[in-house]
Write a protein that holds these residues in place. Structure first.
Motif, mmCIF file in Angstrom:
data_model
loop_
_atom_site.group_PDB
_atom_site.id
_atom_site.type_symbol
_atom_site.label_atom_id
_atom_site.label_comp_id
_atom_site.label_asym_id
_atom_site.label_seq_id
_atom_site.Cartn_x
_atom_site.Cartn_y
_atom_site.Cartn_z
ATOM 1 N N THR A 191 0.835 -1.198 0.000
ATOM 2 C CA THR A 191 0.000 0.000 0.000
ATOM 3 C C THR A 191 0.870 1.248 0.000
ATOM 4 O O THR A 191 2.060 1.198 0.321
ATOM 5 C CB THR A 191 -0.935 0.018 1.215
ATOM 6 O OG1 THR A 191 -0.146 -0.001 2.415
ATOM 7 C CG2 THR A 191 -1.873 -1.181 1.204
ATOM 8 N N SER A 192 0.254 2.366 -0.326
ATOM 9 C CA SER A 192 0.989 3.636 -0.376
ATOM 10 C C SER A 192 1.257 4.149 1.041
ATOM 11 O O SER A 192 0.322 4.301 1.828
ATOM 12 C CB SER A 192 0.191 4.679 -1.163
ATOM 13 O OG SER A 192 0.842 5.929 -1.135
ATOM 14 N N PRO A 193 2.513 4.443 1.365
ATOM 15 C CA PRO A 193 2.824 4.950 2.710
ATOM 16 C C PRO A 193 2.594 6.456 2.850
ATOM 17 O O PRO A 193 2.607 6.976 3.963
ATOM 18 C CB PRO A 193 4.305 4.607 2.872
ATOM 19 C CG PRO A 193 4.845 4.636 1.479
ATOM 20 C CD PRO A 193 3.737 4.182 0.580
ATOM 21 N N ILE A 194 2.412 7.174 1.718
ATOM 22 C CA ILE A 194 2.245 8.625 1.754
ATOM 23 C C ILE A 194 1.173 9.040 0.743
ATOM 24 O O ILE A 194 0.756 8.241 -0.097
ATOM 25 C CB ILE A 194 3.555 9.374 1.414
ATOM 26 C CG1 ILE A 194 4.014 9.027 -0.014
ATOM 27 C CG2 ILE A 194 4.643 9.076 2.426
ATOM 28 C CD1 ILE A 194 5.196 9.848 -0.497
ATOM 29 N N ASP A 195 0.737 10.291 0.849
ATOM 30 C CA ASP A 195 -0.106 10.885 -0.189
ATOM 31 C C ASP A 195 0.801 11.372 -1.311
ATOM 32 O O ASP A 195 1.815 12.032 -1.054
ATOM 33 C CB ASP A 195 -0.897 12.069 0.369
ATOM 34 C CG ASP A 195 -1.887 11.649 1.437
ATOM 35 O OD1 ASP A 195 -2.267 10.463 1.465
ATOM 36 O OD2 ASP A 195 -2.280 12.512 2.259
ATOM 37 N N GLY A 196 0.450 11.074 -2.539
ATOM 38 C CA GLY A 196 1.287 11.530 -3.636
ATOM 39 C C GLY A 196 0.892 10.910 -4.958
ATOM 40 O O GLY A 196 -0.150 10.241 -5.074
ATOM 41 N N ARG A 197 1.747 11.136 -5.953
ATOM 42 C CA ARG A 197 1.500 10.645 -7.303
ATOM 43 C C ARG A 197 2.429 9.465 -7.585
ATOM 44 O O ARG A 197 3.636 9.560 -7.383
ATOM 45 C CB ARG A 197 1.725 11.764 -8.315
ATOM 46 C CG ARG A 197 1.183 11.459 -9.711
ATOM 47 C CD ARG A 197 1.490 12.602 -10.658
ATOM 48 N NE ARG A 197 0.891 13.838 -10.208
ATOM 49 C CZ ARG A 197 -0.351 14.213 -10.509
ATOM 50 N NH1 ARG A 197 -1.113 13.426 -11.242
ATOM 51 N NH2 ARG A 197 -0.814 15.365 -10.070
ATOM 52 N N ALA A 198 1.840 8.365 -8.071
ATOM 53 C CA ALA A 198 2.598 7.134 -8.295
ATOM 54 C C ALA A 198 3.231 7.133 -9.681
ATOM 55 O O ALA A 198 2.633 7.593 -10.659
ATOM 56 C CB ALA A 198 1.699 5.926 -8.137
ATOM 57 N N ASP A 199 4.429 6.589 -9.759
ATOM 58 C CA ASP A 199 5.148 6.466 -11.024
ATOM 59 C C ASP A 199 4.782 5.135 -11.702
ATOM 60 O O ASP A 199 4.027 4.319 -11.156
ATOM 61 C CB ASP A 199 6.657 6.538 -10.761
ATOM 62 C CG ASP A 199 7.438 6.952 -11.995
ATOM 63 O OD1 ASP A 199 6.824 7.027 -13.079
ATOM 64 O OD2 ASP A 199 8.653 7.187 -11.869
ATOM 65 N N VAL A 200 5.354 4.920 -12.859
ATOM 66 C CA VAL A 200 5.119 3.680 -13.600
ATOM 67 C C VAL A 200 5.729 2.504 -12.842
ATOM 68 O O VAL A 200 6.809 2.611 -12.250
ATOM 69 C CB VAL A 200 5.729 3.784 -15.012
ATOM 70 C CG1 VAL A 200 5.567 2.480 -15.775
ATOM 71 C CG2 VAL A 200 5.085 4.927 -15.774
ATOM 72 N N SER A 201 5.050 1.371 -12.880
ATOM 73 C CA SER A 201 5.558 0.170 -12.215
ATOM 74 C C SER A 201 6.767 -0.382 -12.966
ATOM 75 O O SER A 201 6.811 -0.369 -14.199
ATOM 76 C CB SER A 201 4.461 -0.883 -12.145
ATOM 77 O OG SER A 201 4.974 -2.113 -11.694
ATOM 78 N N THR A 202 7.734 -0.870 -12.204
ATOM 79 C CA THR A 202 8.921 -1.467 -12.819
ATOM 80 C C THR A 202 8.793 -2.979 -12.967
ATOM 81 O O THR A 202 9.708 -3.628 -13.475
ATOM 82 C CB THR A 202 10.173 -1.156 -11.977
ATOM 83 O OG1 THR A 202 10.022 -1.715 -10.666
ATOM 84 C CG2 THR A 202 10.380 0.352 -11.857
ATOM 85 N N VAL A 203 7.658 -3.558 -12.507
ATOM 86 C CA VAL A 203 7.432 -5.001 -12.616
ATOM 87 C C VAL A 203 6.104 -5.240 -13.317
ATOM 88 O O VAL A 203 5.277 -4.338 -13.453
ATOM 89 C CB VAL A 203 7.421 -5.685 -11.234
ATOM 90 C CG1 VAL A 203 8.782 -5.563 -10.563
ATOM 91 C CG2 VAL A 203 6.333 -5.087 -10.341
ATOM 92 N N SER A 204 5.937 -6.472 -13.752
ATOM 93 C CA SER A 204 4.693 -6.882 -14.395
ATOM 94 C C SER A 204 4.089 -8.041 -13.609
ATOM 95 O O SER A 204 4.753 -8.670 -12.775
ATOM 96 C CB SER A 204 4.947 -7.305 -15.846
ATOM 97 O OG SER A 204 5.512 -6.252 -16.589
ATOM 98 N N ASP B 246 5.951 -11.466 -12.295
ATOM 99 C CA ASP B 246 7.349 -11.306 -11.885
ATOM 100 C C ASP B 246 7.542 -11.771 -10.447
ATOM 101 O O ASP B 246 6.666 -11.612 -9.590
ATOM 102 C CB ASP B 246 7.779 -9.849 -12.006
ATOM 103 C CG ASP B 246 8.011 -9.424 -13.443
ATOM 104 O OD1 ASP B 246 8.081 -10.303 -14.302
ATOM 105 O OD2 ASP B 246 8.111 -8.198 -13.686
ATOM 106 N N LEU B 247 8.711 -12.344 -10.191
ATOM 107 C CA LEU B 247 9.054 -12.789 -8.853
ATOM 108 C C LEU B 247 9.829 -11.696 -8.150
ATOM 109 O O LEU B 247 10.822 -11.179 -8.679
ATOM 110 C CB LEU B 247 9.903 -14.065 -8.914
ATOM 111 C CG LEU B 247 10.399 -14.619 -7.580
ATOM 112 C CD1 LEU B 247 9.225 -15.062 -6.708
ATOM 113 C CD2 LEU B 247 11.374 -15.776 -7.804
ATOM 114 N N VAL B 248 9.380 -11.344 -6.954
ATOM 115 C CA VAL B 248 10.065 -10.319 -6.168
ATOM 116 C C VAL B 248 10.507 -10.942 -4.856
ATOM 117 O O VAL B 248 9.978 -11.968 -4.414
ATOM 118 C CB VAL B 248 9.151 -9.102 -5.907
ATOM 119 C CG1 VAL B 248 8.776 -8.413 -7.211
ATOM 120 C CG2 VAL B 248 7.892 -9.506 -5.151
ATOM 121 N N THR B 249 11.521 -10.311 -4.242
ATOM 122 C CA THR B 249 12.059 -10.816 -2.978
ATOM 123 C C THR B 249 11.992 -9.730 -1.916
ATOM 124 O O THR B 249 11.966 -8.526 -2.229
ATOM 125 C CB THR B 249 13.511 -11.282 -3.146
ATOM 126 O OG1 THR B 249 14.298 -10.179 -3.633
ATOM 127 C CG2 THR B 249 13.596 -12.437 -4.130
#
Length: 393
Positions: free
Chosen positions: A176-189, A192-195
């Motif tokens: 979830t978003s920790p702050i109020d603001g504008r989100a950028d483009v996702s770097t994953v699809s 994808d496996l994340v750690t």
């Protein structure tokens, strides 16, 4: 053609007659006119209270800038936001496969249930042993019952903590978003496996309303300002404010408030970073944008000398012309302290009531007789006849 020849002949006769008359009246040889004073435009110098404004380069900095990374590992199952949208705290961003975390929670709950069922049994055994101590229960048996109860209590607490952590890990599967603001483009699809704690961020969120602007000012000028305040030549404002000019030349609506005056001098540039905060509801200013800031430090008593009336020599000093007591042009050296609008701020080199020459400077030299004509300087720095201006107004 005949008309042109006779016209030139008549002009020659007229010039000859004028020369003869000038010689008869004692004029200079050759019929040249008598040298007279040069007509110049002047303004009267008056000490006035002037805002001390400093212009400094600046750069916008995000009020908050967060890079979102996963706290648990797994496969990305869903991207829950749209790039560029404004987010609030708690808005979902990504969902990671939570199957293993659900199983961990179930196991933790089962272990907790076992511990909760075992604890009353151990409690009852200890209570009975303590009541019958010395009447069928030895002191050693009572101690064993007490130890068993303590182990049951510890197991209960440990399983409660394990369940809480398992549920927390499960919640981390949804980022979830920790702050109020504008989100950028996702770097994953999706897929994808994340750690957990990986180096690469999944996306970033920027808060640009309000926004910081860092302005750079030379440390030498800051020392000069402080000296002016200590000597009483500069009256400092209670609240320091700033205005901005954007890269396209537009003046940004609204003023900024001082956050910090800066505590360190850059060893490479010799400047101090002064931070201001600006309200940016329309998100016109973006992080990283270069701007030009004007900081109103306070007010000072000085003369305003139009920039067209002074020139800066090789020594770096400003020079200008005033009308001396003998009615001739006199060159003076000025000590300037920056600019205000289209004029130099001058504290030394002039006196109250001096007539500063602002027009007719091209053919002017020191010691030349001049005839002053009162003029005014408009906002564009153009000299206008004072009488004409008064009539127009």
């Amino acid at each position: 053609m005949k008309f042109s020849v006779w016209k030139m002949f008549g002009a020659a006769i007229a010039l000859g007659a004028a020369a003869t008359m000038a010689s008869a009246q004692g004029g200079p040889p050759g019929g040249m006119p008598v040298a007279g004073s040069l007509e110049v435009g002047v303004i009267e110098m008056q000490m006035q209270e002037i805002p001390r404004i400093v212009t400094a380069p600046g750069r916008a900095v995000a009020f908050q800038n967060v890079e979102v990374r996963p706290r648990v590992g797994g496969v990305v199952e869903e991207i829950l936001y749209t790039p560029g949208q404004l987010l609030e705290v708690g808005d979902p961003l990504f969902r990671i496969d939570d199957s293993s975390y659900l199983a961990t929670v179930a196991t933790a709950r089962a272990n907790l249930a076992t511990a909760e069922a075992n604890f009353p049994v151990k409690q009852a055994a200890y209570d009975r042993a303590e009541q019958l101590a010395g009447r069928g229960y030895t002191e050693a048996e009572v101690e064993v019952a007490r130890a068993s109860l303590a182990e049951a209590k510890a197991a209960l607490d440990a399983n409660k903590a394990a369940l809480e952590y398992a549920e927390t890990e499960l919640s981390w599967a949804t980022l979830t978003s920790p702050i109020d603001g504008r989100a950028d483009v996702s770097t994953v699809s999706v897929g994808d496996l994340v750690t957990a704690g990986q180096t690469d961020a999944l996306t970033s969120i920027v808060t640009s309303d309000p926004i910081y602007v860092d302005m750079m000012e030379a440390s030498a000028r800051i020392l000069s300002f402080r000296k002016g305040i200590s000597e009483g030549t500069l009256t400092q404002n209670d609240v320091l404010e700033a205005t901005l000019t954007l890269e396209n030349g537009d003046v940004f609506r609204g003023t900024g408030k001082l956050v910090t005056p800066g505590n360190n001098v850059s060893t490479s540039t010799g400047t101090v970073t002064i931070r201001f905060t600006f309200d940016n509801p329309d998100h016109i200013i973006l992080p990283g944008m270069f701007v030009r800031g004007e900081i109103v430090l306070g007010t000072m008593q000085a003369y305003l000398v139009p920039q067209r009336a002074a020139t800066r020599g090789n020594s770096g000093k400003l020079t200008a012309y005033v009308i001396g007591e003998d009615g001739k042009a006199e060159q003076v050296t000025l000590e300037d302290d920056g600019t205000y609008q289209n004029a130099w701020i001058v504290r030394e080199g002039l006196s109250e009531g001096d007539q500063l020459i602002v027009d007719g400077l091209l053919s002017l030299s020191a010691g030349q007789a001049v005839t002053p004509v009162a003029v005014t300087i408009n906002e564009d720095g153009v000299a206008l006849d004072a009488d004409t201006t008064a009539v127009e107004e």
